[in-house]
Design a protein around this motif. Sequence first.
Motif, PDB file in Angstrom:
ATOM      1  N   TRP A 170       0.839  -1.186   0.000  1.00  0.00           N
ATOM      2  CA  TRP A 170       0.000   0.000   0.000  1.00  0.00           C
ATOM      3  C   TRP A 170       0.883   1.248   0.000  1.00  0.00           C
ATOM      4  CZ3 TRP A 170      -5.358  -0.991   0.301  1.00  0.00           C
ATOM      5  CH2 TRP A 170      -5.703  -2.302   0.648  1.00  0.00           C
ATOM      6  N   THR A 171       0.553   2.218  -0.842  1.00  0.00           N
ATOM      7  CA  THR A 171       1.354   3.431  -0.979  1.00  0.00           C
ATOM      8  C   THR A 171       0.566   4.661  -0.543  1.00  0.00           C
ATOM      9  OG1 THR A 171       2.566   2.461  -2.826  1.00  0.00           O
ATOM     10  CG2 THR A 171       2.706   4.849  -2.582  1.00  0.00           C
ATOM     11  N   TYR A 172       1.232   5.547   0.192  1.00  0.00           N
ATOM     12  CA  TYR A 172       0.576   6.739   0.729  1.00  0.00           C
ATOM     13  C   TYR A 172       0.061   7.656  -0.383  1.00  0.00           C
ATOM     14  CZ  TYR A 172      -0.071  11.301   2.868  1.00  0.00           C
ATOM     15  OH  TYR A 172      -0.610  12.507   3.246  1.00  0.00           O
ATOM     16  N   THR A 173      -1.157   8.169  -0.177  1.00  0.00           N
ATOM     17  CA  THR A 173      -1.738   9.112  -1.140  1.00  0.00           C
ATOM     18  C   THR A 173      -2.117  10.448  -0.504  1.00  0.00           C
ATOM     19  OG1 THR A 173      -3.959   8.160  -0.794  1.00  0.00           O
ATOM     20  CG2 THR A 173      -2.642   7.316  -2.652  1.00  0.00           C
ATOM     21  N   GLU A 174      -2.708  10.427   0.712  1.00  0.00           N
ATOM     22  CA  GLU A 174      -3.198  11.666   1.318  1.00  0.00           C
ATOM     23  C   GLU A 174      -3.531  11.444   2.789  1.00  0.00           C
ATOM     24  OE1 GLU A 174      -6.565  12.479  -1.108  1.00  0.00           O
ATOM     25  OE2 GLU A 174      -7.790  10.887  -0.250  1.00  0.00           O
ATOM     26  N   PRO A 175      -3.731  12.531   3.548  1.00  0.00           N
ATOM     27  CA  PRO A 175      -4.152  12.378   4.947  1.00  0.00           C
ATOM     28  C   PRO A 175      -5.534  11.746   5.036  1.00  0.00           C
ATOM     29  CG  PRO A 175      -3.380  14.615   4.499  1.00  0.00           C
ATOM     30  CD  PRO A 175      -3.553  13.940   3.176  1.00  0.00           C
ATOM     31  N   ALA A 176      -5.895  11.321   6.237  1.00  0.00           N
ATOM     32  CA  ALA A 176      -7.225  10.743   6.468  1.00  0.00           C
ATOM     33  C   ALA A 176      -7.829  11.345   7.727  1.00  0.00           C
ATOM     34  CB  ALA A 176      -7.130   9.226   6.607  1.00  0.00           C
ATOM     35  N   ILE A 177      -9.083  11.742   7.630  1.00  0.00           N
ATOM     36  CA  ILE A 177      -9.864  12.184   8.783  1.00  0.00           C
ATOM     37  C   ILE A 177     -11.107  11.303   8.838  1.00  0.00           C
ATOM     38  CG2 ILE A 177     -11.060  14.086   9.914  1.00  0.00           C
ATOM     39  CD1 ILE A 177      -8.131  14.659   9.525  1.00  0.00           C
ATOM     40  N   VAL A 178     -11.322  10.634   9.946  1.00  0.00           N
ATOM     41  CA  VAL A 178     -12.479   9.754  10.092  1.00  0.00           C
ATOM     42  C   VAL A 178     -13.309  10.216  11.287  1.00  0.00           C
ATOM     43  CG1 VAL A 178     -13.251   7.407  10.596  1.00  0.00           C
ATOM     44  CG2 VAL A 178     -11.343   7.778   9.035  1.00  0.00           C
ATOM     45  N   LEU A 179     -14.593  10.433  11.053  1.00  0.00           N
ATOM     46  CA  LEU A 179     -15.527  10.811  12.104  1.00  0.00           C
ATOM     47  C   LEU A 179     -16.300   9.575  12.544  1.00  0.00           C
ATOM     48  CD1 LEU A 179     -16.893  14.096  10.463  1.00  0.00           C
ATOM     49  CD2 LEU A 179     -14.973  13.837  12.039  1.00  0.00           C
ATOM     50  N   GLN A 180     -16.470   9.415  13.832  1.00  0.00           N
ATOM     51  CA  GLN A 180     -17.101   8.211  14.356  1.00  0.00           C
ATOM     52  C   GLN A 180     -18.606   8.146  14.115  1.00  0.00           C
ATOM     53  OE1 GLN A 180     -15.369   5.488  15.811  1.00  0.00           O
ATOM     54  NE2 GLN A 180     -13.788   6.645  14.755  1.00  0.00           N
ATOM     55  N   SER A 181     -19.217   9.282  13.776  1.00  0.00           N
ATOM     56  CA  SER A 181     -20.652   9.303  13.543  1.00  0.00           C
ATOM     57  C   SER A 181     -20.988  10.359  12.511  1.00  0.00           C
ATOM     58  CB  SER A 181     -21.397   9.610  14.846  1.00  0.00           C
ATOM     59  OG  SER A 181     -22.760   9.909  14.594  1.00  0.00           O
ATOM     60  N   ASP A 182     -21.960  10.063  11.643  1.00  0.00           N
ATOM     61  CA  ASP A 182     -22.355  11.066  10.657  1.00  0.00           C
ATOM     62  C   ASP A 182     -23.098  12.229  11.305  1.00  0.00           C
ATOM     63  OD1 ASP A 182     -24.704   9.808  11.284  1.00  0.00           O
ATOM     64  OD2 ASP A 182     -25.170   9.171   9.243  1.00  0.00           O
ATOM     65  N   ASN A 183     -23.495  12.086  12.578  1.00  0.00           N
ATOM     66  CA  ASN A 183     -24.117  13.208  13.275  1.00  0.00           C
ATOM     67  C   ASN A 183     -23.146  14.367  13.452  1.00  0.00           C
ATOM     68  OD1 ASN A 183     -26.547  11.846  13.611  1.00  0.00           O
ATOM     69  ND2 ASN A 183     -25.911  10.921  15.539  1.00  0.00           N
ATOM     70  N   ILE A 184     -21.846  14.047  13.513  1.00  0.00           N
ATOM     71  CA  ILE A 184     -20.840  15.096  13.684  1.00  0.00           C
ATOM     72  C   ILE A 184     -20.838  16.039  12.487  1.00  0.00           C
ATOM     73  CG2 ILE A 184     -18.362  15.537  14.023  1.00  0.00           C
ATOM     74  CD1 ILE A 184     -18.158  12.831  15.361  1.00  0.00           C
ATOM     75  N   LEU A 185     -21.217  15.518  11.312  1.00  0.00           N
ATOM     76  CA  LEU A 185     -21.204  16.349  10.112  1.00  0.00           C
ATOM     77  C   LEU A 185     -22.211  17.489  10.165  1.00  0.00           C
ATOM     78  CD1 LEU A 185     -20.795  13.705   7.274  1.00  0.00           C
ATOM     79  CD2 LEU A 185     -19.121  15.366   8.047  1.00  0.00           C
ATOM     80  N   THR A 186     -23.166  17.417  11.072  1.00  0.00           N
ATOM     81  CA  THR A 186     -24.141  18.493  11.177  1.00  0.00           C
ATOM     82  C   THR A 186     -23.591  19.659  11.989  1.00  0.00           C
ATOM     83  OG1 THR A 186     -25.184  17.634  13.198  1.00  0.00           O
ATOM     84  CG2 THR A 186     -26.019  16.828  11.081  1.00  0.00           C
ATOM     85  N   ASN A 187     -22.417  19.490  12.589  1.00  0.00           N
ATOM     86  CA  ASN A 187     -21.823  20.542  13.408  1.00  0.00           C
ATOM     87  C   ASN A 187     -20.825  21.353  12.606  1.00  0.00           C
ATOM     88  OD1 ASN A 187     -23.189  19.793  15.789  1.00  0.00           O
ATOM     89  ND2 ASN A 187     -21.710  18.169  16.179  1.00  0.00           N
ATOM     90  N   ALA A 188     -21.026  22.652  12.584  1.00  0.00           N
ATOM     91  CA  ALA A 188     -20.135  23.525  11.829  1.00  0.00           C
ATOM     92  C   ALA A 188     -18.702  23.422  12.323  1.00  0.00           C
ATOM     93  CB  ALA A 188     -20.625  24.972  11.925  1.00  0.00           C
ATOM     94  N   ALA A 189     -18.516  23.300  13.628  1.00  0.00           N
ATOM     95  CA  ALA A 189     -17.161  23.242  14.183  1.00  0.00           C
ATOM     96  C   ALA A 189     -16.401  22.028  13.683  1.00  0.00           C
ATOM     97  CB  ALA A 189     -17.225  23.217  15.709  1.00  0.00           C
ATOM     98  N   ALA A 190     -17.092  20.890  13.592  1.00  0.00           N
ATOM     99  CA  ALA A 190     -16.439  19.673  13.111  1.00  0.00           C
ATOM    100  C   ALA A 190     -16.000  19.843  11.663  1.00  0.00           C
ATOM    101  CB  ALA A 190     -17.375  18.481  13.241  1.00  0.00           C
ATOM    102  N   LYS A 191     -16.799  20.535  10.880  1.00  0.00           N
ATOM    103  CA  LYS A 191     -16.462  20.752   9.477  1.00  0.00           C
ATOM    104  C   LYS A 191     -15.250  21.668   9.335  1.00  0.00           C
ATOM    105  CE  LYS A 191     -21.308  20.096   8.295  1.00  0.00           C
ATOM    106  NZ  LYS A 191     -22.542  20.688   7.775  1.00  0.00           N
ATOM    107  N   VAL A 192     -15.233  22.720  10.117  1.00  0.00           N
ATOM    108  CA  VAL A 192     -14.078  23.621  10.107  1.00  0.00           C
ATOM    109  C   VAL A 192     -12.832  22.875  10.547  1.00  0.00           C
ATOM    110  CG1 VAL A 192     -13.058  25.678  11.153  1.00  0.00           C
ATOM    111  CG2 VAL A 192     -15.463  25.692  10.499  1.00  0.00           C
TER     112      VAL A 192
END
Length: 214
Positions: free
Chosen positions: A71-93
Amino acid sequence: MRKNVLKTMAVAIAMLCSTSVSAQDLGNVLGNVLGAASGNSSTTGGNLVNTLTSIFSSDKQADKDKIIGTWTYTEPAIVLQSDNILTNAAAKVASNKMESKLQEYLTKYGIKPGKFSMTFNEDGTYTRTLNGKTSKGTWQIKDSKLLLTIAGIKTISVTTQIDGQDLQFVTDATKLLNLFKSFGAKSTNTSLKTITSLMKSVKGMQAGITLHKQ
């Protein structure tokens, strides 16, 4: 209300860009944004999440058969444990800022697309290659976690996700430095301090790297 949310987000972004901000202050600002955005979560900051950010899925965790290979590196990864976090502006920022800071940190220590790879063998050993230099270690999967061990570094527990030909290694803020040390990156710097502060401020967020199968 929306004007106040946008103003608070602007302050948060400015603080994220500052290298002198403390984790406590950063957490307070992000907390304020979360609270302000909660009344309008369906629209506030809706376009802020980068495509690098994904939602954790237990169905995508790597098993022994799927992880074997190079496996070869391509980019950073950010994983959120719940899709509910996506509704928060702070998490998106935070997600967008972390992606930028992660790549800045990784690039500084040579972890760039095509310059870093890991080969997992059937016998439980792996080879890590960074800028032409190799090191070896052992791996196993236990309780759905990937355990990586390398000489001089204690065993690190990593959360994995496989989506097609892409493999993500992520972990929480307390283990992130050990993860990068195992990859050959050096000790902490301002960028990594900012990243870990962001992760601690947004519950359920993990960070690491994305690799593509050769």
